[in-house]
Design a protein around this motif. Structure first.
Motif, mmCIF file in Angstrom:
data_model
loop_
_atom_site.group_PDB
_atom_site.id
_atom_site.type_symbol
_atom_site.label_atom_id
_atom_site.label_comp_id
_atom_site.label_asym_id
_atom_site.label_seq_id
_atom_site.Cartn_x
_atom_site.Cartn_y
_atom_site.Cartn_z
ATOM 1 N N VAL A 12 0.983 -1.343 0.103
ATOM 2 C CA VAL A 12 -0.002 -0.098 0.047
ATOM 3 C C VAL A 12 0.921 1.243 -0.102
ATOM 4 C CG1 VAL A 12 -1.637 1.381 1.180
ATOM 5 C CG2 VAL A 12 -1.878 -1.139 1.180
ATOM 6 N N VAL A 13 0.805 2.124 -0.915
ATOM 7 C CA VAL A 13 1.513 3.228 -0.949
ATOM 8 C C VAL A 13 0.711 4.510 -0.745
ATOM 9 C CG1 VAL A 13 3.005 4.600 -2.639
ATOM 10 C CG2 VAL A 13 2.902 2.013 -2.796
ATOM 11 N N ILE A 14 1.293 5.304 0.150
ATOM 12 C CA ILE A 14 0.625 6.454 0.741
ATOM 13 C C ILE A 14 1.383 7.626 0.408
ATOM 14 C CG2 ILE A 14 -0.421 7.752 2.353
ATOM 15 C CD1 ILE A 14 -1.021 5.086 3.942
ATOM 16 N N GLU A 15 1.093 8.593 -0.511
ATOM 17 C CA GLU A 15 1.825 9.489 -1.232
ATOM 18 C C GLU A 15 1.175 10.822 -0.160
ATOM 19 O OE1 GLU A 15 2.660 12.485 -5.034
ATOM 20 O OE2 GLU A 15 1.934 10.508 -5.120
ATOM 21 N N VAL A 16 2.361 11.387 0.660
ATOM 22 C CA VAL A 16 2.077 12.569 1.204
ATOM 23 C C VAL A 16 2.551 13.954 0.567
ATOM 24 C CG1 VAL A 16 2.319 13.913 3.361
ATOM 25 C CG2 VAL A 16 1.967 11.529 3.287
ATOM 26 N N VAL A 17 1.892 14.954 0.242
ATOM 27 C CA VAL A 17 2.437 16.071 -0.467
ATOM 28 C C VAL A 17 2.530 17.015 0.488
ATOM 29 C CG1 VAL A 17 1.981 17.757 -2.326
ATOM 30 C CG2 VAL A 17 1.559 15.150 -2.566
ATOM 31 N N ILE A 18 3.470 17.625 0.665
ATOM 32 C CA ILE A 18 3.899 18.831 1.609
ATOM 33 C C ILE A 18 3.487 20.038 0.834
ATOM 34 C CG2 ILE A 18 5.484 19.807 3.209
ATOM 35 C CD1 ILE A 18 4.408 17.247 3.986
ATOM 36 N N LYS A 19 2.614 20.799 1.249
ATOM 37 C CA LYS A 19 2.299 22.210 0.386
ATOM 38 C C LYS A 19 3.029 23.393 1.172
ATOM 39 C CE LYS A 19 -2.103 20.441 -1.028
ATOM 40 N NZ LYS A 19 -3.728 20.902 -1.128
ATOM 41 N N GLU A 20 3.246 24.269 0.524
ATOM 42 C CA GLU A 20 3.680 25.489 1.192
ATOM 43 C C GLU A 20 2.736 25.953 2.327
ATOM 44 O OE1 GLU A 20 4.936 29.096 -0.973
ATOM 45 O OE2 GLU A 20 5.388 28.019 -2.646
ATOM 46 N N GLY A 21 3.438 26.126 3.403
ATOM 47 C CA GLY A 21 2.498 26.819 4.523
ATOM 48 C C GLY A 21 2.373 25.493 5.639
ATOM 49 N N ASP A 22 2.741 24.196 4.878
ATOM 50 C CA ASP A 22 2.410 22.962 5.924
ATOM 51 C C ASP A 22 4.015 22.748 6.969
ATOM 52 O OD1 ASP A 22 0.034 22.384 5.414
ATOM 53 O OD2 ASP A 22 0.602 20.490 3.859
ATOM 54 N N ALA A 23 4.630 23.692 6.750
ATOM 55 C CA ALA A 23 6.102 23.623 7.410
ATOM 56 C C ALA A 23 5.546 23.753 8.866
ATOM 57 C CB ALA A 23 6.928 24.479 6.889
ATOM 58 N N GLY A 24 6.503 23.083 9.793
ATOM 59 C CA GLY A 24 6.256 23.102 11.136
ATOM 60 C C GLY A 24 6.526 21.783 11.649
ATOM 61 N N PRO A 25 6.395 21.441 13.050
ATOM 62 C CA PRO A 25 6.544 20.238 13.701
ATOM 63 C C PRO A 25 5.327 19.106 13.164
ATOM 64 C CG PRO A 25 6.566 21.843 15.404
ATOM 65 C CD PRO A 25 6.033 22.594 13.853
ATOM 66 N N PHE A 26 5.902 17.905 12.831
ATOM 67 C CA PHE A 26 4.963 17.282 12.320
ATOM 68 C C PHE A 26 3.809 16.743 13.300
ATOM 69 C CE2 PHE A 26 3.594 12.425 12.198
ATOM 70 C CZ PHE A 26 3.225 12.381 10.831
ATOM 71 N N GLU A 27 4.004 16.677 14.450
ATOM 72 C CA GLU A 27 2.577 16.530 15.329
ATOM 73 C C GLU A 27 1.724 17.625 15.069
ATOM 74 O OE1 GLU A 27 5.777 16.561 16.634
ATOM 75 O OE2 GLU A 27 6.272 14.494 16.604
ATOM 76 N N GLU A 28 2.204 18.956 14.988
ATOM 77 C CA GLU A 28 1.008 20.056 14.893
ATOM 78 C C GLU A 28 0.412 20.004 13.480
ATOM 79 O OE1 GLU A 28 3.045 23.583 15.547
ATOM 80 O OE2 GLU A 28 3.726 23.145 17.519
ATOM 81 N N THR A 29 1.088 19.594 12.362
ATOM 82 C CA THR A 29 0.602 19.265 11.156
ATOM 83 C C THR A 29 -0.311 18.124 10.977
ATOM 84 O OG1 THR A 29 2.684 20.397 10.149
ATOM 85 C CG2 THR A 29 1.342 19.175 8.439
ATOM 86 N N MET A 30 0.140 17.274 11.519
ATOM 87 C CA MET A 30 -0.936 16.166 11.688
ATOM 88 C C MET A 30 -2.116 16.317 12.329
ATOM 89 S SD MET A 30 -0.098 13.552 9.533
ATOM 90 C CE MET A 30 -1.301 12.357 10.097
ATOM 91 N N GLN A 31 -1.935 16.935 13.502
ATOM 92 C CA GLN A 31 -3.453 17.331 14.193
ATOM 93 C C GLN A 31 -4.091 18.294 13.315
ATOM 94 O OE1 GLN A 31 -1.934 18.995 17.950
ATOM 95 N NE2 GLN A 31 -1.659 17.107 18.953
ATOM 96 N N ARG A 32 -3.620 19.244 12.649
ATOM 97 C CA ARG A 32 -4.334 20.196 11.832
ATOM 98 C C ARG A 32 -4.935 19.541 10.608
ATOM 99 N NH1 ARG A 32 -2.979 22.426 7.497
ATOM 100 N NH2 ARG A 32 -1.018 22.058 7.729
ATOM 101 N N LEU A 33 -4.338 18.421 10.136
ATOM 102 C CA LEU A 33 -4.838 17.784 9.022
ATOM 103 C C LEU A 33 -5.740 16.533 9.283
ATOM 104 C CD1 LEU A 33 -1.253 17.202 6.867
ATOM 105 C CD2 LEU A 33 -3.348 18.819 6.143
#
Length: 63
Positions: A12-33
């Motif tokens: 199973v392949v999951i592609e994660v695309v990081i967009k501009e503005g998604d920078a920051g700690p992984f945990e914060e980004t995941m919580q927001r997403l």
């Protein structure tokens, strides 16, 4: 030959695309997403319920 739309193989392949503005700690980004996904799921459920209703409930007036 596999049927269209079927997954083949155990990978199973999951592609994660990081967009501009998604920078920051992984945990914060995941919580927001995840919060954004939850909102989208709720909206999808609401729209699905509206679609599943009768045509009259959706404003259709037949002849």
């Amino acid at each position: 030959m596999p049927a269209p739309g079927r997954c083949v193989g155990p990978e199973v392949v999951i592609e994660v695309v990081i967009k501009e503005g998604d920078a920051g700690p992984f945990e914060e980004t995941m919580q927001r997403l995840v919060a954004q996904l939850d909102e989208q799921k709720a909206e999808a459920a609401s729209l699905g319920a509206a679609i599943a209703g009768s045509p009259e409930e959706r404003g259709y007036v037949g002849s």
